[in-house]
Design a protein around this motif. Structure first.
Motif, PDB file in Angstrom:
ATOM      1  N   ASN A 227      -3.876  -3.918   3.044  1.00 30.82           N
ATOM      2  CA  ASN A 227      -2.495  -3.813   2.364  1.00 30.82           C
ATOM      3  C   ASN A 227      -1.415  -4.448   3.179  1.00 30.82           C
ATOM      4  OD1 ASN A 227      -0.227  -2.387   1.205  1.00 30.82           O
ATOM      5  ND2 ASN A 227      -0.679  -0.285   1.942  1.00 30.82           N
ATOM      6  N   ILE A 228      -1.269  -4.308   4.474  1.00 35.66           N
ATOM      7  CA  ILE A 228      -0.286  -4.752   5.289  1.00 35.66           C
ATOM      8  C   ILE A 228      -1.049  -5.570   6.426  1.00 35.66           C
ATOM      9  CG2 ILE A 228       1.684  -4.511   6.870  1.00 35.66           C
ATOM     10  CD1 ILE A 228       2.275  -2.085   5.320  1.00 35.66           C
ATOM     11  N   GLY A 324      -5.799 -14.751   0.673  1.00 34.90           N
ATOM     12  CA  GLY A 324      -4.989 -14.625   1.694  1.00 34.90           C
ATOM     13  C   GLY A 324      -3.892 -13.587   1.872  1.00 34.90           C
ATOM     14  N   ILE A 325      -4.189 -12.867   3.225  1.00 36.90           N
ATOM     15  CA  ILE A 325      -3.553 -11.344   3.155  1.00 36.90           C
ATOM     16  C   ILE A 325      -2.034 -11.650   3.266  1.00 36.90           C
ATOM     17  CG2 ILE A 325      -3.834 -11.347   5.746  1.00 36.90           C
ATOM     18  CD1 ILE A 325      -3.899  -8.598   3.449  1.00 36.90           C
ATOM     19  N   GLU A 326      -1.490 -12.812   4.030  1.00 38.42           N
ATOM     20  CA  GLU A 326      -0.108 -12.902   3.975  1.00 38.42           C
ATOM     21  C   GLU A 326       0.648 -13.204   2.493  1.00 38.42           C
ATOM     22  OE1 GLU A 326       1.716 -12.708   6.532  1.00 38.42           O
ATOM     23  OE2 GLU A 326       0.296 -12.516   8.114  1.00 38.42           O
ATOM     24  N   ASN A 327      -0.218 -13.940   1.575  1.00 38.59           N
ATOM     25  CA  ASN A 327       0.299 -14.170   0.365  1.00 38.59           C
ATOM     26  C   ASN A 327       0.270 -12.786  -0.466  1.00 38.59           C
ATOM     27  OD1 ASN A 327       0.585 -17.098   0.663  1.00 38.59           O
ATOM     28  ND2 ASN A 327      -1.647 -17.104   0.061  1.00 38.59           N
ATOM     29  N   LEU A 328      -0.753 -11.824  -0.309  1.00 42.69           N
ATOM     30  CA  LEU A 328      -0.720 -10.613  -0.880  1.00 42.69           C
ATOM     31  C   LEU A 328       0.147  -9.785  -0.463  1.00 42.69           C
ATOM     32  CD1 LEU A 328      -4.698 -10.054  -0.806  1.00 42.69           C
ATOM     33  CD2 LEU A 328      -3.332 -10.452  -2.830  1.00 42.69           C
ATOM     34  N   ARG A 329       0.652  -9.894   0.745  1.00 40.96           N
ATOM     35  CA  ARG A 329       1.682  -9.164   1.242  1.00 40.96           C
ATOM     36  C   ARG A 329       3.121  -9.501   0.665  1.00 40.96           C
ATOM     37  NH1 ARG A 329       4.173  -4.501   2.806  1.00 40.96           N
ATOM     38  NH2 ARG A 329       5.428  -4.723   4.570  1.00 40.96           N
ATOM     39  N   ALA A 330       3.329 -10.797   0.770  1.00 44.02           N
ATOM     40  CA  ALA A 330       4.333 -11.340  -0.274  1.00 44.02           C
ATOM     41  C   ALA A 330       4.684 -10.907  -1.475  1.00 44.02           C
ATOM     42  CB  ALA A 330       4.642 -12.952   0.318  1.00 44.02           C
ATOM     43  N   SER A 332       3.264  -8.235  -2.834  1.00 46.76           N
ATOM     44  CA  SER A 332       3.241  -6.880  -2.636  1.00 46.76           C
ATOM     45  C   SER A 332       4.680  -6.257  -2.329  1.00 46.76           C
ATOM     46  CB  SER A 332       2.265  -6.026  -1.530  1.00 46.76           C
ATOM     47  OG  SER A 332       2.282  -4.700  -1.402  1.00 46.76           O
ATOM     48  N   LEU A 333       5.606  -7.019  -1.496  1.00 43.94           N
ATOM     49  CA  LEU A 333       6.740  -6.470  -1.080  1.00 43.94           C
ATOM     50  C   LEU A 333       7.490  -6.607  -2.424  1.00 43.94           C
ATOM     51  CD1 LEU A 333       7.184  -8.334   2.349  1.00 43.94           C
ATOM     52  CD2 LEU A 333       7.432  -5.996   1.955  1.00 43.94           C
ATOM     53  N   ARG A 334       7.420  -7.846  -3.260  1.00 48.44           N
ATOM     54  CA  ARG A 334       8.244  -7.805  -4.464  1.00 48.44           C
ATOM     55  C   ARG A 334       7.827  -7.004  -5.679  1.00 48.44           C
ATOM     56  NH1 ARG A 334      11.956 -11.300  -6.597  1.00 48.44           N
ATOM     57  NH2 ARG A 334      11.816 -11.986  -8.803  1.00 48.44           N
ATOM     58  N   LEU A 335       6.690  -6.915  -5.776  1.00 47.21           N
ATOM     59  CA  LEU A 335       6.053  -5.931  -6.839  1.00 47.21           C
ATOM     60  C   LEU A 335       6.269  -4.617  -6.689  1.00 47.21           C
ATOM     61  CD1 LEU A 335       4.303  -6.321  -9.333  1.00 47.21           C
ATOM     62  CD2 LEU A 335       2.177  -5.703  -8.010  1.00 47.21           C
ATOM     63  N   THR A 336       6.333  -3.984  -5.334  1.00 49.29           N
ATOM     64  CA  THR A 336       6.856  -2.835  -5.250  1.00 49.29           C
ATOM     65  C   THR A 336       8.331  -2.616  -5.107  1.00 49.29           C
ATOM     66  OG1 THR A 336       4.897  -2.687  -3.458  1.00 49.29           O
ATOM     67  CG2 THR A 336       6.755  -0.935  -3.379  1.00 49.29           C
ATOM     68  N   ALA A 337       9.195  -3.510  -4.957  1.00 49.54           N
ATOM     69  CA  ALA A 337      10.523  -3.661  -5.036  1.00 49.54           C
ATOM     70  C   ALA A 337      10.830  -3.542  -6.606  1.00 49.54           C
ATOM     71  CB  ALA A 337      11.128  -4.723  -4.386  1.00 49.54           C
ATOM     72  N   TYR A 338      10.134  -4.520  -7.328  1.00 52.71           N
ATOM     73  CA  TYR A 338      10.106  -4.139  -8.984  1.00 52.71           C
ATOM     74  C   TYR A 338      10.167  -2.786  -9.391  1.00 52.71           C
ATOM     75  CZ  TYR A 338      10.275  -5.704 -13.601  1.00 52.71           C
ATOM     76  OH  TYR A 338      10.710  -5.738 -15.127  1.00 52.71           O
ATOM     77  N   PRO A 399       0.778  -0.183  -6.588  1.00 52.92           N
ATOM     78  CA  PRO A 399       0.430  -1.450  -7.230  1.00 52.92           C
ATOM     79  C   PRO A 399      -0.159  -2.508  -6.258  1.00 52.92           C
ATOM     80  CG  PRO A 399       2.744  -1.104  -6.927  1.00 52.92           C
ATOM     81  CD  PRO A 399       2.089   0.052  -6.419  1.00 52.92           C
ATOM     82  N   ALA A 400      -1.372  -2.190  -6.431  1.00 54.35           N
ATOM     83  CA  ALA A 400      -2.192  -3.322  -5.307  1.00 54.35           C
ATOM     84  C   ALA A 400      -1.858  -4.747  -6.032  1.00 54.35           C
ATOM     85  CB  ALA A 400      -3.586  -3.117  -5.334  1.00 54.35           C
ATOM     86  N   PRO A 401      -1.366  -5.623  -5.129  1.00 51.72           N
ATOM     87  CA  PRO A 401      -1.132  -6.903  -5.563  1.00 51.72           C
ATOM     88  C   PRO A 401      -2.349  -7.672  -6.096  1.00 51.72           C
ATOM     89  CG  PRO A 401      -0.840  -6.889  -3.175  1.00 51.72           C
ATOM     90  CD  PRO A 401      -1.130  -5.438  -3.744  1.00 51.72           C
TER      91      PRO A 401
END
Length: 420
Positions: A227-228, A324-330, A332-338, A399-401
């Motif tokens: 996740n993070i 890539g976990i860093e890509n998934l985190r990026a 995730s941040l935007r999807l959760t913000a939406y 919402p898992a990215p």
């Protein structure tokens, strides 16, 4: 309000078109609702099945059928070293060396095992600091642990509560509680993310505070793994455990993960409960007395690798490696913000109790409903939106990215609006 977001189909479609991770959605099986894929926001409870899992399990079945015991050495993925297939990808997610991480058993079993190593109370130093409202399994583990040592949980366990009228813990209150224990503190054990609120705690600051008091710092990262991305080695964490069936998509009952910092893992004298699979391979087959632990976290292994259990996790981690976990985190941040933005467009009487700071949360928003929460959750499920409800009054949305889209989030918003 984020003015860059729009609650429209065209906006969501454009985001999905430009999403470099969008193709991973097609690599998973989804529950069906009225002949279509359901919207799945429950990866914080159980991740979806990767389409590659069936072939992965079939491979192990074929090797068992064709090779029998020789599969330990000659299988496509030799069973003797099966745990090593996870080391590189898992180490990248957890911020450590491959030797500091291993996959074995399940989360609470691993927690009990590692606590035998790190919790060695004395008359003076015996207290454990934890968050109030931790996941029940952690509460039970610590309660029974201190009782095994003849201690009273009401004295030995120090729970940190939110301030009156608040639902989140303040970092300064956590650090203050740790400092006030002084020489009585043996350990801190907290969830990296609180399962109920979705709050991501300050792992390096809390770890440093425990060490300042001469105590160990351990973490349950069930809601963090996959996740993070974290940096367990550099943050000087002593140990951590996690499950693999949530964001890591390892399947129900999947093998759990264990991190042990190298300063402990490379010390063969560090106390632990031993088993044949944790013994050094160089001496394991001599079948002699005298436990010689493998270096690193693998020295805490007990039993033979659960190959069929681990096959699904192996298949999922191959997708994580590609994404890539860093890509998934990026994402995730935007999807959760939406999702947060869209929730601000509804008039339902609910409160987002997850921190508003994106750095203090993962792919989860918890909605607190003072009333009618169970009824609203039931209507969501009937509408093909799979999420979960936790007492008292919280609907958790994750919402898992890796397999959720902007269109999924917008569809949820449209359904939720219809309840108003």
């Amino acid at each position: 309000m984020n003015t860059a977001f729009q609650p429209t189909i065209s906006f969501a479609a454009a985001q999905d078109m430009s999403d470099g991770l969008a193709s991973f959605k097609s690599k998973f099986h989804f529950p069906q609702h009225e002949g279509k894929d359901a919207i799945y926001f429950c990866g914080n409870s159980l991740g979806l099945q990767a389409r590659s899992v069936e072939a992965a399990i079939r491979q192990e079945l074929e090797d068992w059928r064709n090779l029998a015991v020789e599969g330990y050495f000659r299988a496509k993925n030799p069973w003797l070293f099966y745990h090593t297939h996870f080391s590189e990808t898992m180490a990248g997610m957890m911020g450590c060396s491959p030797e500091e991480v291993t996959v074995m058993n399940t989360l609470t079993v691993n927690l009990h095992l590692i606590l035998q190593s790190f919790y060695r109370p004395t008359k003076e130093r015996y207290r454990i600091v934890m968050e109030a409202g931790a996941f029940p399994s952690d509460q039970y583990a610590l309660e029974t642990l201190v009782r095994l040592h003849g201690l009273d949980p009401d004295d030995a366990l120090v729970e940190i509560h939110p301030r009156e009228g608040e639902k989140l813990l303040r970092t300064e209150d956590i650090l203050d509680t740790i400092a006030r224990q002084g020489n009585s503190l043996a350990m801190t054990l907290m969830g990296g993310i609180n399962y109920y609120t979705g709050q991501f705690y300050d792992i390096p600051a809390i770890t440093a505070a425990a060490h300042q008091q001469g105590a160990y710092a351990g973490w349950d990262l069930a809601h963090v793994a996959g996740n993070i991305p974290v940096q367990l080695h550099d943050w000087n964490t002593d140990f951590a455990v996690w499950c693999s069936y949530k964001y890591l998509n390892g399947g129900p009952g999947a093998a759990g993960g264990l991190f042990v910092h190298e300063r402990h893992g490379n010390d063969p004298a560090f106390p632990r409960l031993g088993g044949w699979w944790g013994n050094d391979e160089k001496t394991r087959f001599r079948m002699e007395k005298g436990f010689v632990p493998k270096p690193g976290a693998a020295g805490w292994q007990i039993s033979t690798a659960q190959v069929f259990n681990m096959a699904a996790l192996k298949a999922s981690l191959e997708l994580f490696k590609d994404a890539g976990i860093e890509n998934l985190r990026a994402k995730s941040l935007r999807l959760t913000a939406y999702l947060e933005f869209l929730l601000g467009q509804t008039s339902l009487p609910c409160e987002i109790i997850t921190p508003g700071d994106p750095q203090q949360r993962g792919a989860q928003l918890s909605l607190f409903f003072p009333k009618d929460g169970t009824a609203i959750h039931a209507r969501m499920m009937e509408s093909g939106i799979i999420c979960d409800y936790r007492e008292p009054g919280v609907i958790r949305l994750a919402p898992a990215p890796l397999y959720c889209s902007y269109a999924d989030v917008l569809r949820f918003h449209d359904v939720l609006k219809s309840f108003s």
